[in-house]
Write an enzyme that holds these catalytic residues in place. Structure first.
Site, PDB file in Angstrom:
ATOM      1  N   CYS A 114       0.812  -1.224   0.000  1.00  0.00           N
ATOM      2  CA  CYS A 114       0.000   0.000   0.000  1.00  0.00           C
ATOM      3  C   CYS A 114       0.844   1.272   0.000  1.00  0.00           C
ATOM      4  CB  CYS A 114      -0.941   0.014   1.199  1.00  0.00           C
ATOM      5  SG  CYS A 114      -2.033  -1.397   1.229  1.00  0.00           S
ATOM      6  N   HIS A 254      -3.739   7.031   3.446  1.00  0.00           N
ATOM      7  CA  HIS A 254      -4.103   5.760   2.808  1.00  0.00           C
ATOM      8  C   HIS A 254      -5.501   5.366   3.289  1.00  0.00           C
ATOM      9  CE1 HIS A 254      -4.112   1.794   1.317  1.00  0.00           C
ATOM     10  NE2 HIS A 254      -3.795   1.188   2.431  1.00  0.00           N
ATOM     11  N   ASN A 285     -10.235  -0.199   0.291  1.00  0.00           N
ATOM     12  CA  ASN A 285      -8.766  -0.111   0.287  1.00  0.00           C
ATOM     13  C   ASN A 285      -8.262  -0.569  -1.082  1.00  0.00           C
ATOM     14  OD1 ASN A 285      -6.018  -0.441   0.601  1.00  0.00           O
ATOM     15  ND2 ASN A 285      -6.147  -1.604   2.509  1.00  0.00           N
TER      16      ASN A 285
HETATM   17  N1  ACO Z   1     -18.287  -9.101   9.632  1.00  0.00           N
HETATM   18  C1  ACO Z   1     -18.652  -9.427  10.866  1.00  0.00           C
HETATM   19  N2  ACO Z   1     -17.777  -9.750  11.843  1.00  0.00           N
HETATM   20  C2  ACO Z   1     -16.478  -9.740  11.514  1.00  0.00           C
HETATM   21  C3  ACO Z   1     -16.024  -9.427  10.225  1.00  0.00           C
HETATM   22  C4  ACO Z   1     -16.987  -9.090   9.260  1.00  0.00           C
HETATM   23  N3  ACO Z   1     -16.663  -8.758   7.993  1.00  0.00           N
HETATM   24  N4  ACO Z   1     -14.671  -9.495  10.207  1.00  0.00           N
HETATM   25  C5  ACO Z   1     -14.271  -9.853  11.443  1.00  0.00           C
HETATM   26  N5  ACO Z   1     -15.378 -10.013  12.229  1.00  0.00           N
HETATM   27  C6  ACO Z   1     -15.433 -10.394  13.634  1.00  0.00           C
HETATM   28  C7  ACO Z   1     -14.224 -11.190  14.073  1.00  0.00           C
HETATM   29  O1  ACO Z   1     -14.387 -12.555  13.767  1.00  0.00           O
HETATM   30  C8  ACO Z   1     -14.241 -10.924  15.543  1.00  0.00           C
HETATM   31  O2  ACO Z   1     -15.188 -11.779  16.132  1.00  0.00           O
HETATM   32  P1  ACO Z   1     -14.888 -12.473  17.565  1.00  0.00           P
HETATM   33  O3  ACO Z   1     -14.754 -11.309  18.512  1.00  0.00           O
HETATM   34  O4  ACO Z   1     -16.077 -13.313  17.764  1.00  0.00           O
HETATM   35  O5  ACO Z   1     -13.621 -13.234  17.384  1.00  0.00           O
HETATM   36  C9  ACO Z   1     -14.770  -9.499  15.649  1.00  0.00           C
HETATM   37  O6  ACO Z   1     -15.429  -9.218  14.412  1.00  0.00           O
HETATM   38  C10 ACO Z   1     -13.706  -8.467  15.876  1.00  0.00           C
HETATM   39  O7  ACO Z   1     -12.653  -8.689  14.937  1.00  0.00           O
HETATM   40  P2  ACO Z   1     -11.424  -7.757  14.898  1.00  0.00           P
HETATM   41  O8  ACO Z   1     -10.437  -8.300  13.904  1.00  0.00           O
HETATM   42  O9  ACO Z   1     -10.932  -7.505  16.294  1.00  0.00           O
HETATM   43  O10 ACO Z   1     -12.073  -6.421  14.316  1.00  0.00           O
HETATM   44  P3  ACO Z   1     -11.401  -5.029  14.168  1.00  0.00           P
HETATM   45  O11 ACO Z   1     -12.234  -4.038  14.853  1.00  0.00           O
HETATM   46  O12 ACO Z   1      -9.919  -5.052  14.439  1.00  0.00           O
HETATM   47  O13 ACO Z   1     -11.570  -4.751  12.606  1.00  0.00           O
HETATM   48  C11 ACO Z   1     -10.267  -4.736  10.605  1.00  0.00           C
HETATM   49  C12 ACO Z   1     -10.940  -5.589  11.664  1.00  0.00           C
HETATM   50  C13 ACO Z   1     -11.334  -3.938   9.895  1.00  0.00           C
HETATM   51  C14 ACO Z   1      -9.571  -5.661   9.619  1.00  0.00           C
HETATM   52  C15 ACO Z   1      -9.243  -3.787  11.250  1.00  0.00           C
HETATM   53  O14 ACO Z   1      -8.425  -4.495  12.131  1.00  0.00           O
HETATM   54  C16 ACO Z   1      -8.353  -3.079  10.253  1.00  0.00           C
HETATM   55  O15 ACO Z   1      -8.792  -2.228   9.515  1.00  0.00           O
HETATM   56  N6  ACO Z   1      -7.047  -3.363  10.260  1.00  0.00           N
HETATM   57  C17 ACO Z   1      -6.050  -2.641   9.459  1.00  0.00           C
HETATM   58  C18 ACO Z   1      -6.135  -2.892   7.993  1.00  0.00           C
HETATM   59  C19 ACO Z   1      -5.066  -2.051   7.310  1.00  0.00           C
HETATM   60  O16 ACO Z   1      -4.690  -0.996   7.741  1.00  0.00           O
HETATM   61  N7  ACO Z   1      -4.530  -2.474   6.232  1.00  0.00           N
HETATM   62  C20 ACO Z   1      -3.499  -1.583   5.630  1.00  0.00           C
HETATM   63  C21 ACO Z   1      -2.629  -2.240   4.847  1.00  0.00           C
HETATM   64  S1  ACO Z   1      -3.464  -3.135   3.580  1.00  0.00           S
HETATM   65  C22 ACO Z   1      -2.241  -3.653   2.493  1.00  0.00           C
HETATM   66  O17 ACO Z   1      -1.065  -3.392   2.629  1.00  0.00           O
HETATM   67  C23 ACO Z   1      -2.712  -4.512   1.354  1.00  0.00           C
END
Ligand code: ACO
Length: 329
Positions: A114, A254, A285
């Site tokens: 990214c 980003h 993204n």
């Molecule tokens: N729908 C419903 N529930 C979901 C989903 C979904 N799509 N995805 C995950 N969950 C659930 C998980 O299973 C978890 O359930 P549990 O508590 O029963 O285990 C719960 O939601 C919480 O999951 P988390 O992973 O803790 O959710 P979080 O709030 O961290 O959000 C996310 C996840 C959106 C991926 C976030 O962590 C994020 O944006 N991370 C950074 C991504 C990023 O910056 N990428 C940049 C680089 S990308 C690149 O280089 C290609």
């Protein structure tokens, strides 16, 4: 006269097909409410099966060249930032070189996920400032849908396809690239990977069965690093340019997650919220392409006056990160 590297034209391309949160609700166990509240995303674009990173990149590049009033024959060098090349060889840069008709230009892909767009801009700037070339075409293009596991709800809601491009030149009016700060931390490489398909785990029935050809991410960890690293990169970039936060007209982070963008915004209290440009709700993204798509849209929808400064910042797999300070002329 001091030599400058300037962005004299930008372009972007987004595929027509829209994948909404409601569509995703039918594919995995998720809800529109979860996706909007956790990511800020409502929809993203998906390329056609016969539309590749090269096609999208070429389309964005031609728009950037038109905006810069530059013919493809005047391009000296092509840099393509992508984590989703058409194939391992030849480079997507070579494929685009042919598509846009720039046979005399050198062409190479660079890999910084990214942050690839900012890494490519930094290299383009260095090539211009060193006097090596006059016109460098930076293209960012991603067909992330080909590397997204649409059975994995934790990643498939995040990514979209699209491309952006910048013409970076020594002459003409545009956005001077005043400063760029880049960073990397290979210690955290395992947080965001596509494990299969390289020489470590060449494609085989086993890698496919284990879905190793798709993006795997430790979302929580990546989130924390993203906020910390982009904030630091922005501050280092401003310090190096002797520029105060109050002098910034626009921040383009980003577009990985609106919560990451909001967390960075909190660390820049002098920057009004409406000066932080967002496209995450409609394109998701798009990896390397995201800052360029947002910048292109910003320039088409708002007047940026001479002297105004724009700060770009990005973060991605590697880990990699960076920030770039642009000044309108
Ligand atoms: N729908 C419903 N529930 C979901 C989903 C979904 N799509 N995805 C995950 N969950 C659930 C998980 O299973 C978890 O359930 P549990 O508590 O029963 O285990 C719960 O939601 C919480 O999951 P988390 O992973 O803790 O959710 P979080 O709030 O961290 O959000 C996310 C996840 C959106 C991926 C976030 O962590 C994020 O944006 N991370 C950074 C991504 C990023 O910056 N990428 C940049 C680089 S990308 C690149 O280089 C290609």
């Amino acid at each position: 006269m001091i030599k400058k590297a300037k962005i004299t034209g930008t372009g972007s391309y987004l595929p027509e097909r829209v994948l909404t949160n409601q569509d995703l609700e039918k594919m995995v166990d998720t809800t529109d409410e979860w996706i909007v509240s956790r990511t800020g995303m409502k929809e993203r674009r998906i390329a056609r099966p016969d539309e590749f990173s090269s096609h999208m990149g070429a389309a964005a590049a031609l728009k950037a060249l038109a905006a810069a009033h530059l013919d493809a024959s005047q391009v000296d060098f092509i840099l393509v930032a992508t984590l989703t090349p058409d194939c391992p060889i030849p480079s997507t840069a070579c494929l685009i070189q042919k598509m846009i008709g720039a046979p005399q230009a050198g062409a190479v892909d660079i890999s910084a996920a990214c942050t690839g767009g900012l890494y490519a801009l930094s290299l383009a700037r260095a090539l211009i400032l060193s006097g090596t070339y006059k016109n460098v075409l930076v293209i960012c293009s991603e067909k992330l849908s080909s590397f997204t596991d649409y059975t994995d709800r934790s990643t498939c809601v995040l990514f979209g396809d699209g491309a952006s491009a910048y013409v970076v030149s020594s002459e003409g009016r545009g956005l001077a690239i005043e400063q760029i700060q880049l960073g990397a931390d290979g210690e955290q490489a395992e947080l965001l990977v596509i494990p299969g398909g390289g020489c470590r785990q060449p494609t085989s029935a086993v890698t496919i069965e284990n879905r190793l050809h798709f993006i795997k991410m430790s979302g929580n960890e990546v989130f924390k690093h993203a906020v910390r690293r982009m904030e630091a990169a922005c501050k280092e970039c401003l310090d190096a340019a002797d520029c105060k936060e109050e002098e910034i007209s626009w921040l383009i982070p980003h577009q990985a997650n609106v919560r990451i963008i909001d967390a960075i915004a909190k660390r820049f209290p002098h920057l009004p919220g409406d000066r932080i440009y967002k496209t995450v709700h409609k394109y998701g993204n798009t990896s390397a392409s995201s800052c360029g798509i947002a910048l292109d849209e910003l320039l088409k929808t708002h007047t940026v006056h001479p002297g105004e400064k724009i700060l770009l910042t990005a973060f991605g797999s590697g880990l990699t990160w960076g920030a770039a300070l642009l000044r309108a002329e």
